[in-house]
Design an enzyme around this catalytic site. Structure first.
Site, PDB file in Angstrom:
ATOM      1  N   TYR A   1       0.834  -1.203   0.000  1.00 32.98           N
ATOM      2  CA  TYR A   1       0.000   0.000   0.000  1.00 32.98           C
ATOM      3  C   TYR A   1       0.871   1.256   0.000  1.00 32.98           C
ATOM      4  O   TYR A   1       0.548   2.251  -0.650  1.00 32.98           O
ATOM      5  CB  TYR A   1      -0.936   0.015   1.209  1.00 32.98           C
ATOM      6  CG  TYR A   1      -2.221  -0.746   0.991  1.00 32.98           C
ATOM      7  CD1 TYR A   1      -3.248  -0.204   0.221  1.00 32.98           C
ATOM      8  CD2 TYR A   1      -2.417  -2.009   1.549  1.00 32.98           C
ATOM      9  CE1 TYR A   1      -4.426  -0.885   0.017  1.00 32.98           C
ATOM     10  CE2 TYR A   1      -3.597  -2.705   1.349  1.00 32.98           C
ATOM     11  CZ  TYR A   1      -4.597  -2.147   0.574  1.00 32.98           C
ATOM     12  OH  TYR A   1      -5.766  -2.832   0.355  1.00 32.98           O
TER      13      TYR A   1
ATOM     14  N   GLU B   1      -8.543  -6.064   5.687  1.00 33.68           N
ATOM     15  CA  GLU B   1      -7.846  -7.229   5.171  1.00 33.68           C
ATOM     16  C   GLU B   1      -7.171  -8.021   6.275  1.00 33.68           C
ATOM     17  O   GLU B   1      -7.143  -9.253   6.239  1.00 33.68           O
ATOM     18  CB  GLU B   1      -6.855  -6.802   4.086  1.00 33.68           C
ATOM     19  CG  GLU B   1      -7.569  -6.388   2.804  1.00 33.68           C
ATOM     20  CD  GLU B   1      -6.768  -5.495   1.884  1.00 33.68           C
ATOM     21  OE1 GLU B   1      -5.513  -5.482   2.008  1.00 33.68           O
ATOM     22  OE2 GLU B   1      -7.369  -4.791   1.048  1.00 33.68           O
TER      23      GLU B   1
ATOM     24  N   TYR C   1     -10.347 -18.385  -8.934  1.00 33.88           N
ATOM     25  CA  TYR C   1     -11.338 -19.253  -9.551  1.00 33.88           C
ATOM     26  C   TYR C   1     -12.382 -19.638  -8.516  1.00 33.88           C
ATOM     27  O   TYR C   1     -12.061 -20.016  -7.387  1.00 33.88           O
ATOM     28  CB  TYR C   1     -10.695 -20.516 -10.120  1.00 33.88           C
ATOM     29  CG  TYR C   1      -9.795 -20.255 -11.310  1.00 33.88           C
ATOM     30  CD1 TYR C   1     -10.326 -19.801 -12.516  1.00 33.88           C
ATOM     31  CD2 TYR C   1      -8.420 -20.454 -11.231  1.00 33.88           C
ATOM     32  CE1 TYR C   1      -9.505 -19.561 -13.612  1.00 33.88           C
ATOM     33  CE2 TYR C   1      -7.601 -20.223 -12.328  1.00 33.88           C
ATOM     34  CZ  TYR C   1      -8.140 -19.768 -13.516  1.00 33.88           C
ATOM     35  OH  TYR C   1      -7.323 -19.529 -14.584  1.00 33.88           O
ATOM     36  N   SER C   2     -13.645 -19.557  -8.928  1.00 37.12           N
ATOM     37  CA  SER C   2     -14.743 -19.907  -8.023  1.00 37.12           C
ATOM     38  C   SER C   2     -14.680 -21.379  -7.643  1.00 37.12           C
ATOM     39  O   SER C   2     -14.372 -22.239  -8.477  1.00 37.12           O
ATOM     40  CB  SER C   2     -16.088 -19.620  -8.688  1.00 37.12           C
ATOM     41  OG  SER C   2     -16.235 -18.254  -8.986  1.00 37.12           O
TER      42      SER C   2
ATOM     43  N   GLY D   1     -22.418 -19.836 -19.554  1.00 36.50           N
ATOM     44  CA  GLY D   1     -21.083 -20.386 -19.737  1.00 36.50           C
ATOM     45  C   GLY D   1     -20.451 -20.816 -18.442  1.00 36.50           C
ATOM     46  O   GLY D   1     -21.074 -21.444 -17.581  1.00 36.50           O
TER      47      GLY D   1
ATOM     48  N   GLY E   1     -19.815 -19.097 -16.026  1.00 36.88           N
ATOM     49  CA  GLY E   1     -20.412 -18.408 -14.886  1.00 36.88           C
ATOM     50  C   GLY E   1     -21.207 -19.326 -13.971  1.00 36.88           C
ATOM     51  O   GLY E   1     -21.613 -18.923 -12.884  1.00 36.88           O
ATOM     52  N   LEU E   2     -21.387 -20.563 -14.396  1.00 41.83           N
ATOM     53  CA  LEU E   2     -22.106 -21.516 -13.536  1.00 41.83           C
ATOM     54  C   LEU E   2     -21.280 -22.010 -12.357  1.00 41.83           C
ATOM     55  O   LEU E   2     -21.802 -22.670 -11.454  1.00 41.83           O
ATOM     56  CB  LEU E   2     -22.602 -22.716 -14.346  1.00 41.83           C
ATOM     57  CG  LEU E   2     -21.645 -23.614 -15.125  1.00 41.83           C
ATOM     58  CD1 LEU E   2     -20.660 -24.389 -14.300  1.00 41.83           C
ATOM     59  CD2 LEU E   2     -22.445 -24.570 -15.995  1.00 41.83           C
TER      60      LEU E   2
ATOM     61  N   CYS F   1     -18.569 -10.487 -10.943  1.00 48.18           N
ATOM     62  CA  CYS F   1     -17.813 -10.322 -12.182  1.00 48.18           C
ATOM     63  C   CYS F   1     -16.497 -11.076 -12.068  1.00 48.18           C
ATOM     64  O   CYS F   1     -15.825 -10.982 -11.031  1.00 48.18           O
ATOM     65  CB  CYS F   1     -17.484  -8.834 -12.423  1.00 48.18           C
ATOM     66  SG  CYS F   1     -18.875  -7.840 -12.962  1.00 48.18           S
TER      67      CYS F   1
ATOM     68  N   PRO G   1     -11.494  -7.743 -12.948  1.00 47.75           N
ATOM     69  CA  PRO G   1     -11.756  -6.479 -12.283  1.00 47.75           C
ATOM     70  C   PRO G   1     -13.238  -6.169 -12.242  1.00 47.75           C
ATOM     71  O   PRO G   1     -13.958  -6.361 -13.219  1.00 47.75           O
ATOM     72  CB  PRO G   1     -10.991  -5.461 -13.150  1.00 47.75           C
ATOM     73  CG  PRO G   1      -9.901  -6.260 -13.776  1.00 47.75           C
ATOM     74  CD  PRO G   1     -10.495  -7.614 -14.024  1.00 47.75           C
TER      75      PRO G   1
END
Length: 394
Positions: free
Chosen positions: A95, A135, A206-207, A268, A270-271, A387, A390
């Site tokens: 920072y 954080e 990654y989700s 796509g 996004g699932l 999203c 970014p």
């Protein structure tokens, strides 16, 4: 707490900063990477080249300046960014580096004088401390969870499965043989890749694509045509190989009680976060609606898995849109509608009282979904989205 004088200066100079447009952040990143090239191991350089990261930073700077006397308006954005920063293991020292180059950039582009520079430095310091404190709370919380950790942890790949033409699932277990911390369905992990194939260390988020497991994490990744990391993972990462992961993070997650109707909408890849939610809702008492759009059967990931979940739970309904079905795709079995997803076709499932809608996909898709939800009478409190990359406001 900022002084009244600082607030006045920031508000009066914010329009000048805004007029610089993304040139401000372009200059900032060029300056920072020249002075501190080690940060190229943290930032996604692909997002630098396509301008996404510059746009996101510029929007954040402008939003902060405009709300300098009402920082509470930025709480949502701060939470989203703070979670993302923990997956990059951002430190206080970094920072300080960012602040130094931001003030240097304003000086070099605008030459506003010492008083203005001092005000922006003070304002940046206050915002940086907000992030640093939040954080640190997240780092400590993750560390204190059962199976949790701080920093990076070694994981080995134990399963790799192609889910569709372009999407592959990867299951990782900790090398130390311990348990893994729980997560909230919808969250992601940071994965760190160091390979001779890359000029710099690559970090991606990654989700998590399954319900919570005690001994492993699953992520499901789409091969992007120009995605060097996704192509590396698809082509090069083999069973037994080791990567480093951060603790799960993210402010997009399932947060409902057992009596709340839930609608999960995706396109796509996004699932992946909504699939984690769907598996978690397998015992949900209220109706659950799965609405997914994809190109055709070859790109329809997890089709059989979702069909089994639907068949085994009376409260789960699934609806699928194929944009361009092939001759091998069977309407009614593989998909229900053609073209782009249209929630008006399943409006009775969407407009249930108190329904909460979670959606994820390309930005254009999510804007399309948000418009439809508003047309159907839902309000912003019922709408939750994520999203990839970014953040963008839809």
């Amino acid at each position: 707490m900022l002084s009244a004088k600082t607030i006045e200066i920031i508000k009066s100079t914010a329009p000048i900063v805004e007029q610089t447009g993304p040139n401000l952040t372009a200059h900032f990143y060029e300056r920072m990477f020249a002075g501190n090239p080690e940060l190229k191991n943290i930032f996604n350089m692909s997002n630098q080249r396509n301008g996404d990261q510059r746009e996101a930073l510029f929007n954040a700077i402008v939003a902060y300046a405009k709300n300098i006397d009402n920082v509470s308006a930025l709480v949502g954005a701060v939470e989203k960014i703070a979670h993302k920063h923990t997956s990059f293991q951002i430190t206080k020292q970094q920072y300080d580096i960012v602040g130094q180059h931001l003030i240097g950039t304003i000086d070099e582009l605008l030459a506003p004088g010492e008083e203005v520079l001092a005000a922006w430095a003070e304002a940046y310091g206050v915002l940086a401390n907000i992030f640093i404190e939040r954080e640190e709370q997240l780092y400590q919380s993750n560390e204190n969870l059962e199976g949790g950790w701080r920093g990076l942890r070694d994981f080995k790949l134990v399963e790799k499965k192609l889910e569709s033409e372009h999407i592959c699932s990867f299951v990782f277990e900790p090398v130390d043989g311990g348990t893994v911390s729980p997560f909230k369905p919808g969250q992601y992990v940071g994965i760190y890749i160091n390979s001779d194939s890359f000029e710099f260390q690559e970090i991606r988020q990654y989700s998590l694509s399954s319900s919570v497991q005690t001994d492993s994490y699953r992520i499901s990744i789409k091969r992007e045509p120009d995605g060097k990391v996704s192509n590396y993972l698809h082509d090069e990462l083999s069973i037994g190989d080791t990567v480093q992961l951060t603790s799960p993070a993210g402010d997009f997650f399932l947060d409902v009680d057992n009596t709340t109707p839930v609608v999960l909408v995706s396109a796509g890849v996004g699932l992946t976060p909504t699939l984690s939610m769907l598996e978690t809702l397998n015992q949900h008492d209220a109706p659950v609606t799965w609405a997914h759009a994809t190109e055709n059967g070859t790109q329809h990931a997890f089709k059989d898995h979702i069909n089994r979940l639907t068949a085994n739970h009376a409260n789960i309904d699934a609806f699928v849109w194929y944009n361009q079905p092939t001759k091998n795709d069977v309407e009614g079995a593989d998909y229900h509608f053609t073209g782009l997803i249209d929630l008006h076709e399943i409006k009775d499932a969407v407009i249930q009282a108190g329904a909460q809608v979670y959606f994820c996909g390309p930005v254009g898709f999510m804007q399309h979904i948000a418009r439809q939800l508003l047309e159907l009478g839902l309000n912003s409190e019922q709408m939750h989205y994520e999203c990839f990359g970014p953040h963008k406001v839809i």
